[in-house]
Design an enzyme around this catalytic site. Sequence first.
Site, PDB file in Angstrom:
ATOM      1  N   LYS A 187       0.703  -1.083   0.119  1.00 52.94           N
ATOM      2  CA  LYS A 187      -0.064   0.135  -0.130  1.00 52.94           C
ATOM      3  C   LYS A 187       0.977   1.308  -0.005  1.00 52.94           C
ATOM      4  CE  LYS A 187      -2.878   3.317   1.813  1.00 52.94           C
ATOM      5  NZ  LYS A 187      -1.611   4.305   1.551  1.00 52.94           N
ATOM      6  N   GLU A 259       9.278   0.997  11.046  1.00 51.75           N
ATOM      7  CA  GLU A 259      10.357   1.872  10.488  1.00 51.75           C
ATOM      8  C   GLU A 259       9.729   3.290  10.947  1.00 51.75           C
ATOM      9  OE1 GLU A 259      13.559   1.334  10.173  1.00 51.75           O
ATOM     10  OE2 GLU A 259      13.399  -0.871   9.412  1.00 51.75           O
ATOM     11  N   CYS A 293      13.471  10.446   7.329  1.00 49.01           N
ATOM     12  CA  CYS A 293      13.226   9.888   8.674  1.00 49.01           C
ATOM     13  C   CYS A 293      14.500  10.021   9.399  1.00 49.01           C
ATOM     14  CB  CYS A 293      12.603   8.524   8.769  1.00 49.01           C
ATOM     15  SG  CYS A 293      13.537   7.596   7.756  1.00 49.01           S
ATOM     16  N   GLU A 390       9.604  16.076  15.255  1.00 48.51           N
ATOM     17  CA  GLU A 390      10.080  15.838  14.070  1.00 48.51           C
ATOM     18  C   GLU A 390       9.503  16.762  12.962  1.00 48.51           C
ATOM     19  OE1 GLU A 390       8.720  12.111  12.094  1.00 48.51           O
ATOM     20  OE2 GLU A 390      10.816  11.629  11.246  1.00 48.51           O
TER      21      GLU A 390
HETATM   22  P1  NAP Z   1       1.992   8.127   8.168  1.00 53.82           P
HETATM   23  O1  NAP Z   1       0.898   9.107   8.148  1.00 53.82           O
HETATM   24  O2  NAP Z   1       2.301   7.186   9.137  1.00 53.82           O
HETATM   25  O3  NAP Z   1       1.694   7.268   6.503  1.00 53.82           O
HETATM   26  C1  NAP Z   1       2.579   6.406   6.191  1.00 53.82           C
HETATM   27  C2  NAP Z   1       1.663   5.287   5.529  1.00 53.82           C
HETATM   28  O4  NAP Z   1       0.679   4.648   6.455  1.00 53.82           O
HETATM   29  C3  NAP Z   1       0.831   5.835   4.335  1.00 53.82           C
HETATM   30  O5  NAP Z   1       0.962   4.963   3.252  1.00 53.82           O
HETATM   31  C4  NAP Z   1      -0.252   6.276   4.858  1.00 53.82           C
HETATM   32  O6  NAP Z   1      -1.548   6.118   3.961  1.00 53.82           O
HETATM   33  C5  NAP Z   1      -0.440   4.928   5.783  1.00 53.82           C
HETATM   34  N1  NAP Z   1      -1.530   5.048   6.999  1.00 53.82           N
HETATM   35  C6  NAP Z   1      -2.115   6.190   7.375  1.00 53.82           C
HETATM   36  N2  NAP Z   1      -2.847   6.040   8.476  1.00 53.82           N
HETATM   37  C7  NAP Z   1      -2.650   4.722   8.552  1.00 53.82           C
HETATM   38  C8  NAP Z   1      -3.726   3.771   9.404  1.00 53.82           C
HETATM   39  N3  NAP Z   1      -4.292   4.366  10.533  1.00 53.82           N
HETATM   40  N4  NAP Z   1      -3.350   2.266   9.396  1.00 53.82           N
HETATM   41  C9  NAP Z   1      -2.424   1.809   8.429  1.00 53.82           C
HETATM   42  N5  NAP Z   1      -1.888   2.641   7.424  1.00 53.82           N
HETATM   43  C10 NAP Z   1      -1.995   4.050   7.539  1.00 53.82           C
HETATM   44  O7  NAP Z   1       3.283   8.980   7.762  1.00 53.82           O
HETATM   45  P2  NAP Z   1       3.659  10.146   6.771  1.00 53.82           P
HETATM   46  O8  NAP Z   1       3.102  11.294   7.632  1.00 53.82           O
HETATM   47  O9  NAP Z   1       2.858   9.897   5.575  1.00 53.82           O
HETATM   48  O10 NAP Z   1       5.085   9.973   6.463  1.00 53.82           O
HETATM   49  C11 NAP Z   1       6.025  10.730   7.186  1.00 53.82           C
HETATM   50  C12 NAP Z   1       6.453   9.881   8.479  1.00 53.82           C
HETATM   51  O11 NAP Z   1       7.077   8.612   8.113  1.00 53.82           O
HETATM   52  C13 NAP Z   1       7.602  10.526   9.288  1.00 53.82           C
HETATM   53  O12 NAP Z   1       7.194  10.597  10.740  1.00 53.82           O
HETATM   54  C14 NAP Z   1       8.810   9.956   9.101  1.00 53.82           C
HETATM   55  O13 NAP Z   1       9.691   9.920   9.911  1.00 53.82           O
HETATM   56  C15 NAP Z   1       8.534   8.365   9.007  1.00 53.82           C
HETATM   57  N6  NAP Z   1       9.163   7.761   8.197  1.00 53.82           N
HETATM   58  C16 NAP Z   1      10.126   6.767   8.562  1.00 53.82           C
HETATM   59  C17 NAP Z   1      10.957   6.150   7.762  1.00 53.82           C
HETATM   60  C18 NAP Z   1      11.786   4.916   8.397  1.00 53.82           C
HETATM   61  O14 NAP Z   1      12.362   4.373   7.639  1.00 53.82           O
HETATM   62  N7  NAP Z   1      11.830   4.927   9.945  1.00 53.82           N
HETATM   63  C19 NAP Z   1      11.079   6.201   6.438  1.00 53.82           C
HETATM   64  C20 NAP Z   1      10.357   7.060   5.937  1.00 53.82           C
HETATM   65  C21 NAP Z   1       9.303   8.131   6.722  1.00 53.82           C
HETATM   66  P3  NAP Z   1      -1.847   7.415   3.290  1.00 53.82           P
HETATM   67  O15 NAP Z   1      -0.728   8.118   2.624  1.00 53.82           O
HETATM   68  O16 NAP Z   1      -2.840   7.142   2.537  1.00 53.82           O
HETATM   69  O17 NAP Z   1      -2.339   8.305   4.643  1.00 53.82           O
END
Ligand code: NAP
Length: 480
Positions: A187, A259, A293, A390
Amino acid sequence: MSETPTWDYAPAPESSAIVNLKEEYGHFIGGESVPSADGATMETINPANEQVLTRFAKGGQEDVDRAVASARKAYDEVWSKISAADRGKYLYRIARLLQERSREFAILESMDGGKPIRESRDIDIPLAAHHFFYHAGWADKLPYAFPNQTVNPLGVAGQIIPWNFPLLMAAWKLAPALACGNTVVLKPAETTPLTALLLAELIQDAGLPPGVVNVVTGAGETGAALSSHAGVDKIAFTGSTEVGKLIQRTAKTRNLTLELGGKAANIVFEDAPLDQAVEGIINGIYFNQGHVCCAGSRLLVQESVADLLVEKLDHRIKSLRVGDPLDKNTDVGAINSREQLDRICELVESGKAEGSELHQSTEDLPEKGWFFAPSYFTGVAPSHRIAREEIFGPVLSIMTFRTPDEAVEKANNTMYGLSAGIWTDKGSRIFKLLGEMNAGVVWANTFNKFDPSSPFGGYKESGYGREGGKQGLAAYLEVK
Ligand code: NAP
Ligand code: MG
């Protein structure tokens, strides 16, 4: 030093003619493009000009059910039966096809997500191919990775990825899962679904049996339907700590890797090569608009060189070119979404309100699209939100320290523990600090370097499990 070190360059945009956007994209289930059961769609936008690129299917429970069933069937009937060497051949084929079509992928990635073409072309796409090559090599050598143990695939893996490295995160997840003999439902994030869908087409061209890889697009609910599905044997998630915690509570499988976020310290000692450190700091936080991240978002600099380093950094920041992601001279592209831009602005306001001093590059930003000027804060206290939360944007928080112990204490003073950087001439200091830092990855005299053979993952609220290397294979296997 001069105030405006940038030269005027003539625009040098990559042509997007190589990208054939369809009017609408379906899910990729069982080797076919299919619409959502209820016909729902969403649009994806080019963040550099706010124009709609195309529409794609918005998946619900029924679509996720269908994708999981398709992955299960492919696992039971085909993928668990073919030889490990054949799995490797498919992965090599995907890697080679990705290299052949790298330009198309790079341009599409920059259009959908806003990252500079220089990065998508030179980092994201080559690394994605590298992950497939690396894991292709492991497919028939798993017994050597785990000697004297038996290894079995887990079955169906549900994988949920964010928008900051759309294709690269897909490759990080798909390559080890497939090499280890699992089938997948992936996804992608709602703002960047297009390269994952193009990869699905490429995977079909590579001849993978239908259902081995399925892609379901949509929003947060789509991800939630997948992460809480009773039919998956493994969940791999990359994204925010908030959603990671939710998934931890709702997942039905105990095979979980998360992650999550980070707030990395980049520590510069007085004996460091300062000009080199400045380049590392720039790469650490302004790379990919700070949508990383493991970004070096907290700079800890030894007091004796703080003024000099900040002066050099200020000068360098003013030379960064912000603008059209497709332009080959662009250093900092577009912020991925309006929502993310608002989040950055809100945190930057909090930094000012709490008493830190904001400094920004003075370059004009494009009128259309979502952009944020490369910025840094001085006078930051460890209690300020900009030092703890962050920002996920091109904003650096600078603090100082006097002794190595103080540097380590400040670096570890965070709920996260994904990465860190150390800049010093002393090898012995690097080794000492390595043992004291609570971070999954520590770079020494460099920053933001990635390799498929090197495990990546966090401590504390940055999640658990490792991706890449031998450790990353273990996350997709039952090892007995
Ligand atoms: P996010 O809201 O957590 O979204 C990540 C993924 O999860 C997206 O595909 C999102 O779909 C999906 N998602 C959203 N709500 C969900 C739920 N309730 N249940 C299951 N899946 C769900 O994160 P983001 O704001 O898009 O991304 C930024 C964050 O990712 C930052 O905090 C960053 O640090 C972290 N990150 C971590 C790493 C690592 O390797 N540690 C790498 C990259 C990013 P939608 O987009 O459709 O909402
Ligand atoms: Mg988009």
